[in-house]
Design a protein around this motif. Sequence first.
Motif, PDB file in Angstrom:
ATOM      1  N   ASN A 165      43.057  -7.139  22.710  1.00  0.00           N
ATOM      2  CA  ASN A 165      41.789  -6.520  22.340  1.00  0.00           C
ATOM      3  C   ASN A 165      40.753  -7.607  22.087  1.00  0.00           C
ATOM      4  O   ASN A 165      40.291  -7.793  20.966  1.00  0.00           O
TER       5      ASN A 165
ATOM      6  N   TYR B 141      37.062  -6.238  20.476  1.00  0.00           N
ATOM      7  CA  TYR B 141      36.917  -5.850  19.077  1.00  0.00           C
ATOM      8  C   TYR B 141      37.873  -6.583  18.140  1.00  0.00           C
ATOM      9  O   TYR B 141      37.638  -6.657  16.943  1.00  0.00           O
TER      10      TYR B 141
ATOM     11  N   LYS C 239      50.119  -2.853  29.736  1.00  0.00           N
ATOM     12  CA  LYS C 239      48.666  -2.599  29.805  1.00  0.00           C
ATOM     13  C   LYS C 239      48.150  -2.147  28.434  1.00  0.00           C
ATOM     14  O   LYS C 239      48.598  -1.145  27.900  1.00  0.00           O
ATOM     15  N   PRO C 240      47.163  -2.881  27.879  1.00  0.00           N
ATOM     16  CA  PRO C 240      46.685  -2.529  26.543  1.00  0.00           C
ATOM     17  C   PRO C 240      45.616  -1.438  26.565  1.00  0.00           C
ATOM     18  O   PRO C 240      44.816  -1.363  27.495  1.00  0.00           O
ATOM     19  N   LEU C 241      45.614  -0.625  25.520  1.00  0.00           N
ATOM     20  CA  LEU C 241      44.533   0.337  25.309  1.00  0.00           C
ATOM     21  C   LEU C 241      44.094   0.259  23.861  1.00  0.00           C
ATOM     22  O   LEU C 241      44.924   0.108  22.959  1.00  0.00           O
ATOM     23  N   CYS C 242      42.786   0.374  23.631  1.00  0.00           N
ATOM     24  CA  CYS C 242      42.234   0.224  22.286  1.00  0.00           C
ATOM     25  C   CYS C 242      41.421   1.458  21.907  1.00  0.00           C
ATOM     26  O   CYS C 242      41.105   2.269  22.767  1.00  0.00           O
ATOM     27  N   GLU C 243      41.085   1.523  20.608  1.00  0.00           N
ATOM     28  CA  GLU C 243      40.316   2.645  20.045  1.00  0.00           C
ATOM     29  C   GLU C 243      41.223   3.855  19.855  1.00  0.00           C
ATOM     30  O   GLU C 243      41.633   4.523  20.805  1.00  0.00           O
TER      31      GLU C 243
ATOM     32  N   ILE D 225      40.789   7.308  21.519  1.00  0.00           N
ATOM     33  CA  ILE D 225      41.018   7.195  22.967  1.00  0.00           C
ATOM     34  C   ILE D 225      42.521   7.101  23.229  1.00  0.00           C
ATOM     35  O   ILE D 225      43.061   7.710  24.163  1.00  0.00           O
TER      36      ILE D 225
ATOM     37  N   GLN E  62      44.182  10.521  23.011  1.00  0.00           N
ATOM     38  CA  GLN E  62      43.988  11.307  24.238  1.00  0.00           C
ATOM     39  C   GLN E  62      44.873  10.788  25.357  1.00  0.00           C
ATOM     40  O   GLN E  62      45.428  11.571  26.140  1.00  0.00           O
ATOM     41  N   TYR E  63      45.022   9.484  25.424  1.00  0.00           N
ATOM     42  CA  TYR E  63      45.900   8.892  26.436  1.00  0.00           C
ATOM     43  C   TYR E  63      47.346   9.351  26.226  1.00  0.00           C
ATOM     44  O   TYR E  63      48.017   9.761  27.178  1.00  0.00           O
TER      45      TYR E  63
ATOM     46  N   GLU F 230      47.690  12.803  27.432  1.00  0.00           N
ATOM     47  CA  GLU F 230      47.600  12.987  28.890  1.00  0.00           C
ATOM     48  C   GLU F 230      48.759  12.334  29.624  1.00  0.00           C
ATOM     49  O   GLU F 230      49.225  12.828  30.633  1.00  0.00           O
TER      50      GLU F 230
ATOM     51  N   ARG G 229      37.108  17.154  19.094  1.00  0.00           N
ATOM     52  CA  ARG G 229      36.590  15.791  19.278  1.00  0.00           C
ATOM     53  C   ARG G 229      35.358  15.564  18.407  1.00  0.00           C
ATOM     54  O   ARG G 229      35.160  14.484  17.863  1.00  0.00           O
ATOM     55  N   PHE G 230      34.526  16.583  18.282  1.00  0.00           N
ATOM     56  CA  PHE G 230      33.316  16.469  17.475  1.00  0.00           C
ATOM     57  C   PHE G 230      33.680  16.124  16.041  1.00  0.00           C
ATOM     58  O   PHE G 230      33.151  15.185  15.443  1.00  0.00           O
TER      59      PHE G 230
ATOM     60  N   LEU H 257      30.285  13.793  24.074  1.00  0.00           N
ATOM     61  CA  LEU H 257      31.204  14.936  24.040  1.00  0.00           C
ATOM     62  C   LEU H 257      30.749  16.004  25.023  1.00  0.00           C
ATOM     63  O   LEU H 257      31.565  16.660  25.667  1.00  0.00           O
TER      64      LEU H 257
ATOM     65  N   PRO I 219      45.615   8.776  33.756  1.00  0.00           N
ATOM     66  CA  PRO I 219      45.387   8.684  32.301  1.00  0.00           C
ATOM     67  C   PRO I 219      44.973   7.299  31.818  1.00  0.00           C
ATOM     68  O   PRO I 219      44.110   7.181  30.949  1.00  0.00           O
ATOM     69  N   HIS I 220      45.561   6.242  32.388  1.00  0.00           N
ATOM     70  CA  HIS I 220      45.208   4.901  31.934  1.00  0.00           C
ATOM     71  C   HIS I 220      43.779   4.553  32.315  1.00  0.00           C
ATOM     72  O   HIS I 220      42.985   4.065  31.500  1.00  0.00           O
TER      73      HIS I 220
ATOM     74  N   ALA J  93      41.381   6.373  30.136  1.00  0.00           N
ATOM     75  CA  ALA J  93      41.258   5.761  28.808  1.00  0.00           C
ATOM     76  C   ALA J  93      40.383   4.515  28.875  1.00  0.00           C
ATOM     77  O   ALA J  93      39.573   4.258  27.981  1.00  0.00           O
TER      78      ALA J  93
ATOM     79  N   ARG K 104      36.784   5.612  29.131  1.00  0.00           N
ATOM     80  CA  ARG K 104      36.307   6.080  27.816  1.00  0.00           C
ATOM     81  C   ARG K 104      36.007   4.888  26.910  1.00  0.00           C
ATOM     82  O   ARG K 104      35.033   4.895  26.150  1.00  0.00           O
ATOM     83  N   PHE K 105      36.851   3.862  26.975  1.00  0.00           N
ATOM     84  CA  PHE K 105      36.635   2.664  26.177  1.00  0.00           C
ATOM     85  C   PHE K 105      35.293   2.029  26.520  1.00  0.00           C
ATOM     86  O   PHE K 105      34.496   1.686  25.639  1.00  0.00           O
TER      87      PHE K 105
ATOM     88  N   LYS L 210      32.309   4.009  25.342  1.00  0.00           N
ATOM     89  CA  LYS L 210      32.117   3.806  23.899  1.00  0.00           C
ATOM     90  C   LYS L 210      31.467   2.442  23.649  1.00  0.00           C
ATOM     91  O   LYS L 210      30.559   2.308  22.829  1.00  0.00           O
TER      92      LYS L 210
END
Lengths: 233, 225
Positions: A52, A55, A66-70, A73, A76-77, A80, A102-103, B70, B90-91, B94, B97-98, B101
């Motif tokens: 990351n 941030y 494979k990295p994902l952040c937040e 998010i 949701q990943y 899915e 989500r809101f 949204l 999906p990846h 994501a 979306r990142f 943001k």
Amino acid sequence: MENGEDIKVLGTWPSPFVIRVKIALNMKGIVYESLEEVEGLPYKSELLLKSNPIYKKVPVLIHGGKPLCESLIILQYIDEAFTIDGASSLLPSCPYDSALARFWAFYLDDKWFPSLIGILKAKTKEAKEESKKQVEQGLELLEEAFKKISKGKRWFNGDKIGYLDLAFGSHLGWLKAIEKSENLNLFDEKKTPNLIEWAQCFLSDDNVKKVMHEIDKFVEYGHKLKIKWGVAN
Amino acid sequence: MANEEVKLYGMTLSPFVLRVEWALKLKHIEYEYVNEDLKNKSPQLLHYNPVHKQVPVLVHNGKPICESTLILEYIDDVWKTSCPLLPSDPHEKAVARFWAKFAEEKCLHSSFDVISNAGEELQKAVEELQQNLKTLEGYLQGKKFFGGDIIGLVDIVAGWIPCWLPMIEELVGVTIVDEEHLPLIKAWMHDILELDVVKKTMPPLDKTAAHMKAIRENVLAAKST
């Protein structure tokens, strides 16, 4: 999920953003390696900085390298990428209900949680009172939202814990700790009765108990933070 | 879709509203636009967005959706068949979306800092915005748009850049995006402005520039008192 796919979560135990990711993985029955960023160190691990770089924060989910952040998010990943059947979805299938979830999740992280931590950070009685008021107002909004969204069921997501339950529930450790350390009642039996019950159910859930530490640990950590922020000795 | 009632509560000068219009037009969704005077908000707006009381609000068959990013995802979820805004993997979804943001939190908010500052503080704000745009540029590597060959969510969320940034540069008298330092962003800005959907919805430049100038003057005056 493919067998043998390597899943790691970089996190710290007090972070609500990490907590929600781990509960979600537990709920989906996904095995993962938990890598704890050691609290108190002045630097962050090389893996965190590499995964990351933008941030430099937790959580990071690393799936097959494979990295994902937040965290929202990542939730949701997880939903899915690891859906086994429609019944175990974290987000509702109806687009409108999904948008509502989500809101409120965004509201919780963007507005409500900073007010909650604001109670700890406050340097004056007035500032503390103002933060407390914002938290309570937020809870009243969330109580109304719960009544509409849950449609009479136990969770925001209906019969099972979902995205919004995770987004809000992950903050309960800090909420309870701040109530204890600051001698406050943030939930109100008259104004937020549904949320009180919902919170009890959430904290009793097995998948949550595996991840959420005891409230006293949060209280102790909160005290260390107050010293760091110069609001306590 | 037949028998769908879609209303968009907006304001002509808002980049948050503009991005929703792009999504609606790209997907050929018919909608009624309701212009709001933000100094005198309508009872409908306050009813539909009681928490934030802001535009845009999309009202679909009487149900309101708030917060522009949204709304974009909602539009993509409902009107799935035409012009998908997000990848199906999906990846990759994501990752998109990142970056959406990031574009919102780091780039758009840095631009507010640019408008709100002068002198040394302005210079710092410009450098920060350039740094953030450089980071965003990384996601553009090897592609025409952030979405690939066609625009997607990130292009739409970052769409304020080609439309508003040149006006900001003129307002503060500083070049922020140039070909030497941000070549991909520069090229992308040009490609976005060539799109039909963008040309048809460009905000009125004079009014927008005047509005931005007024905001800047007010903020700087408040700072100096």
